[in-house]
Design a protein around this motif. Sequence first.
Motif, PDB file in Angstrom:
ATOM      1  N   ARG A   1       0.837  -1.203   0.000  1.00  0.00           N
ATOM      2  CA  ARG A   1       0.000   0.000   0.000  1.00  0.00           C
ATOM      3  C   ARG A   1       0.873   1.254   0.000  1.00  0.00           C
ATOM      4  NH1 ARG A   1      -5.331  -0.948   1.424  1.00  0.00           N
ATOM      5  NH2 ARG A   1      -5.770  -3.112   1.938  1.00  0.00           N
ATOM      6  N   GLU A   2       1.935   1.230   0.803  1.00  0.00           N
ATOM      7  CA  GLU A   2       2.850   2.372   0.813  1.00  0.00           C
ATOM      8  C   GLU A   2       3.454   2.585  -0.571  1.00  0.00           C
ATOM      9  OE1 GLU A   2       5.860   2.631   3.836  1.00  0.00           O
ATOM     10  OE2 GLU A   2       4.711   1.338   5.180  1.00  0.00           O
ATOM     11  N   LEU A   3       3.912   1.492  -1.182  1.00  0.00           N
ATOM     12  CA  LEU A   3       4.526   1.580  -2.502  1.00  0.00           C
ATOM     13  C   LEU A   3       3.527   2.095  -3.528  1.00  0.00           C
ATOM     14  CD1 LEU A   3       7.202   0.852  -4.032  1.00  0.00           C
ATOM     15  CD2 LEU A   3       6.089  -1.303  -4.637  1.00  0.00           C
ATOM     16  N   ALA A   4       2.318   1.548  -3.485  1.00  0.00           N
ATOM     17  CA  ALA A   4       1.292   1.982  -4.431  1.00  0.00           C
ATOM     18  C   ALA A   4       0.936   3.448  -4.234  1.00  0.00           C
ATOM     19  CB  ALA A   4       0.044   1.110  -4.287  1.00  0.00           C
ATOM     20  N   ALA A   5       0.845   3.875  -2.977  1.00  0.00           N
ATOM     21  CA  ALA A   5       0.520   5.278  -2.710  1.00  0.00           C
ATOM     22  C   ALA A   5       1.608   6.197  -3.250  1.00  0.00           C
ATOM     23  CB  ALA A   5       0.334   5.492  -1.209  1.00  0.00           C
ATOM     24  N   ARG A   6       2.883   5.779  -3.119  1.00  0.00           N
ATOM     25  CA  ARG A   6       3.983   6.603  -3.624  1.00  0.00           C
ATOM     26  C   ARG A   6       4.046   6.607  -5.136  1.00  0.00           C
ATOM     27  NH1 ARG A   6       7.078   4.180   0.608  1.00  0.00           N
ATOM     28  NH2 ARG A   6       8.105   2.786  -0.848  1.00  0.00           N
ATOM     29  N   LEU A   7       3.851   5.426  -5.756  1.00  0.00           N
ATOM     30  CA  LEU A   7       4.092   5.303  -7.193  1.00  0.00           C
ATOM     31  C   LEU A   7       2.866   5.567  -8.053  1.00  0.00           C
ATOM     32  CD1 LEU A   7       6.480   2.200  -7.416  1.00  0.00           C
ATOM     33  CD2 LEU A   7       7.012   4.586  -6.956  1.00  0.00           C
ATOM     34  N   ILE A   8       1.707   5.073  -7.625  1.00  0.00           N
ATOM     35  CA  ILE A   8       0.517   5.202  -8.477  1.00  0.00           C
ATOM     36  C   ILE A   8      -0.709   5.630  -7.675  1.00  0.00           C
ATOM     37  CG2 ILE A   8       1.235   3.612 -10.312  1.00  0.00           C
ATOM     38  CD1 ILE A   8      -0.261   1.390  -8.916  1.00  0.00           C
ATOM     39  N   GLY A   9      -0.470   6.345  -6.579  1.00  0.00           N
ATOM     40  CA  GLY A   9      -1.588   6.740  -5.728  1.00  0.00           C
ATOM     41  C   GLY A   9      -2.572   7.672  -6.390  1.00  0.00           C
ATOM     42  N   ASP A  10      -2.150   8.371  -7.468  1.00  0.00           N
ATOM     43  CA  ASP A  10      -3.061   9.282  -8.157  1.00  0.00           C
ATOM     44  C   ASP A  10      -3.989   8.549  -9.115  1.00  0.00           C
ATOM     45  OD1 ASP A  10      -0.770   8.660  -9.729  1.00  0.00           O
ATOM     46  OD2 ASP A  10      -1.326  10.263 -11.119  1.00  0.00           O
ATOM     47  N   ASP A  11      -3.733   7.245  -9.360  1.00  0.00           N
ATOM     48  CA  ASP A  11      -4.615   6.466 -10.226  1.00  0.00           C
ATOM     49  C   ASP A  11      -5.963   6.299  -9.531  1.00  0.00           C
ATOM     50  OD1 ASP A  11      -5.596   3.363 -10.651  1.00  0.00           O
ATOM     51  OD2 ASP A  11      -4.944   4.310 -12.517  1.00  0.00           O
ATOM     52  N   PRO A  12      -7.076   6.615 -10.199  1.00  0.00           N
ATOM     53  CA  PRO A  12      -8.393   6.574  -9.537  1.00  0.00           C
ATOM     54  C   PRO A  12      -8.731   5.222  -8.926  1.00  0.00           C
ATOM     55  CG  PRO A  12      -8.546   7.730 -11.632  1.00  0.00           C
ATOM     56  CD  PRO A  12      -7.169   7.125 -11.585  1.00  0.00           C
ATOM     57  N   LEU A  13      -8.435   4.140  -9.654  1.00  0.00           N
ATOM     58  CA  LEU A  13      -8.769   2.810  -9.143  1.00  0.00           C
ATOM     59  C   LEU A  13      -7.932   2.478  -7.915  1.00  0.00           C
ATOM     60  CD1 LEU A  13     -10.304   0.151  -9.400  1.00  0.00           C
ATOM     61  CD2 LEU A  13      -8.552  -0.632 -11.009  1.00  0.00           C
ATOM     62  N   ILE A  14      -6.634   2.762  -7.978  1.00  0.00           N
ATOM     63  CA  ILE A  14      -5.758   2.498  -6.840  1.00  0.00           C
ATOM     64  C   ILE A  14      -6.147   3.380  -5.659  1.00  0.00           C
ATOM     65  CG2 ILE A  14      -3.395   2.640  -5.983  1.00  0.00           C
ATOM     66  CD1 ILE A  14      -3.845   0.301  -7.845  1.00  0.00           C
TER      67      ILE A  14
END
Length: 742
Positions: free
Chosen positions: A483-496
Amino acid sequence: MDWKQRAKGIDRRTLLIGGGAGIGLVVAWAVWPRTYLPNLTVRDGETAFDAWVKIATDGQVTVSIPQCEYGQGVYTTLPQVVADELGADWRMVGVEQAPLNPLYANPLASAALFAGLVPDRLRATHATRNALVLTGGSTSMRNFEGALRQAGAAARAMLCQAAARRWGVDWQACDTANGHVTHGQQRLAFGELAQAAADEDVPADLPLRDGDAARLTGENLPRLDSPAKVDGSANFAGDIRLPGMVFAAIRQGPVGTVRLVAADDAATTRIPGMLHIVRNERWIAAVANNWWAADRALDALAPKFEVATKVESETIQLALDAALNGAGERIEAQGDVAAAFRGARVVTAEYRTGLSLHAAIEPMTATAIWADGRLRLWLPTQAPGLARAAVARLLGMSEDNVIVHPVFAGGSFGQNLEHLAAQQAALIAREVNKPVQLTWSRAETCLHDRFRAPAAARMTARLGSNGTIGGWLAKIAAPSSARELAARLIGDDPLIGATLATSGIGDRAAVAGARPVYRIPNLAIDHHPADLGLPTGYLRGGAHGYTAFFTECFIDELAHVADIEAHSFRIAMLGGESRLARCLSTVASLGGWQGGLAGSGQGLACHAFGGSYIAVMAEASVGADQRVKVDRLVAAVDCGRIVNPDVVEQQIEGGLIFGMAAALGMTTGISGNLADARGFADLDVPRLADTPEIMVELIASDAEAGGVSELAVPPVAPAIANALYASTGLRLRQLPLIPGGE
């Protein structure tokens, strides 16, 4: 219909991504492009056949590879797939970095890195529509082999058709070998046919090669990246030189930094070569005409930061304790564990692992140039599209105006999924208006690593009267690193973003690999999220690095409680896992397994990862200096179909050493919100003199190709721990393995 035919009928659902063009188009999901066209750069004398293959008039075959080459061999094994199917001469095969394009998306890596954040049914579509070009999770061969075989077969068919027209024969009677199309005694070189062949249609029923004659798959072909690395012509990020380039060093605030509060600018005037100071809320950079001057200037600046929260080794352990004893979420379940445990005698053990650093030989680095409203970046990156998007957002500009040039990476092990250095280099370049090469010092790279999370586990099992395991419960406390990684890398993606905001507290990636490979009728895996107050990320092997330690050490303990020899105990519970059973039997035979007898110093562990299987036997002891000495590591591997045995063996050997490093060191404490480790000397990584005897057996298999680069890492630590128990009678339940450290 091939891509040239499709290009004649482009509609609003078709998208061609330019060489430096952006993919950050805000388009409704329903009208998002369904078709993507290749965008290879074609030089004079070259002809592109699709998104993967170009052939030049001199017969040079160039294969475009979207993956980051950081030593794992993808610049050899992936082109080898194409060359095998094409019938190319390996001496005429080259490789180049593929441009950014949704065609090169890697949904398997997305699933491995961001597990559970995208529904399985949307995984491939989400990765493609967001052009998630990713390297990680041992997914390169598994994700791209099929597409590369199709590309090689398509080019072969088109070349055969072009030759058949000249000869007036049936194209299906033609074949290819050593860079030529053949028909009986007739031969035409690929280069002579390339331009005409590219206009041929790809057969609807595309034949793939069969049989074992004249195949490149399974051959120990020389690595394509080795010559340039040996003669020094290979470009790593630190090798980039641009006219007028300056050099930057950086000092970042401790974990939990709120802002930079003070720095002594005047002190830098005494340093020859010093040019600029660039400030940010959480860091300060010195820019000079050489990196050493910039680094000295940081010491003179003596920056001070305001920190919001206290993070220490003690607070981390307290957070793990609180999480383990608090609420968790059931991630996996089978049977009825509660019923299996009711009224039964159970065995319980607790294990812990520390913070692990990437310890890549290359520090974090990036080179940037800002000119005419455009930014160009040279960096080692495992996620080039995400790096570009992050820089564009930070600078408030279109992704069309950010061009990323990926270069070789010096190790990485997951470190270069992160793009903070690229963002910093971009800001510095824009402010000083000169080409800038930013390099973190070794200390800075250690201090601000995105560590593999520490973890704690409480393992409970019920043993039956015949030594079988009737119930199994693993409670694992660890941060939600995915979750931390996703928030940093692709957190702006609507689905994520929506998933991060609405899903439960558990993280499937945090317990990846925790489900035992054994046949256990009643089992459950719980994740207890821990908030440690410091950033964590993905390191080679991911959570498997600690879940395998928990599982395989506990299995060994259960074998001793049941008074059953450890190898037999495992074999009896494998059920239908015949591939793993063969690995275990092979490693026991190859290594001369003595049954784990007291004083033998032998330990076993096995694991499954990415469609591959491995068993490891370790021989280890504790010396008079109370340091662990590993004398031998033996591995038996079934990774399915093998394209290049030498590269596989290299990766298994490297994984064994990496796993040994993680077992004995490669970790740090935290004091005053800063990592205690500041360099390799603090990490206890193995040196040449510490390297054990290594034996690797690759087991022939007809299964699909599995992952390799991370496979050998997880089972090494438990194998060594189990060997130390056999050697000393001391059960070490914490990584790193330090006798007397518990």
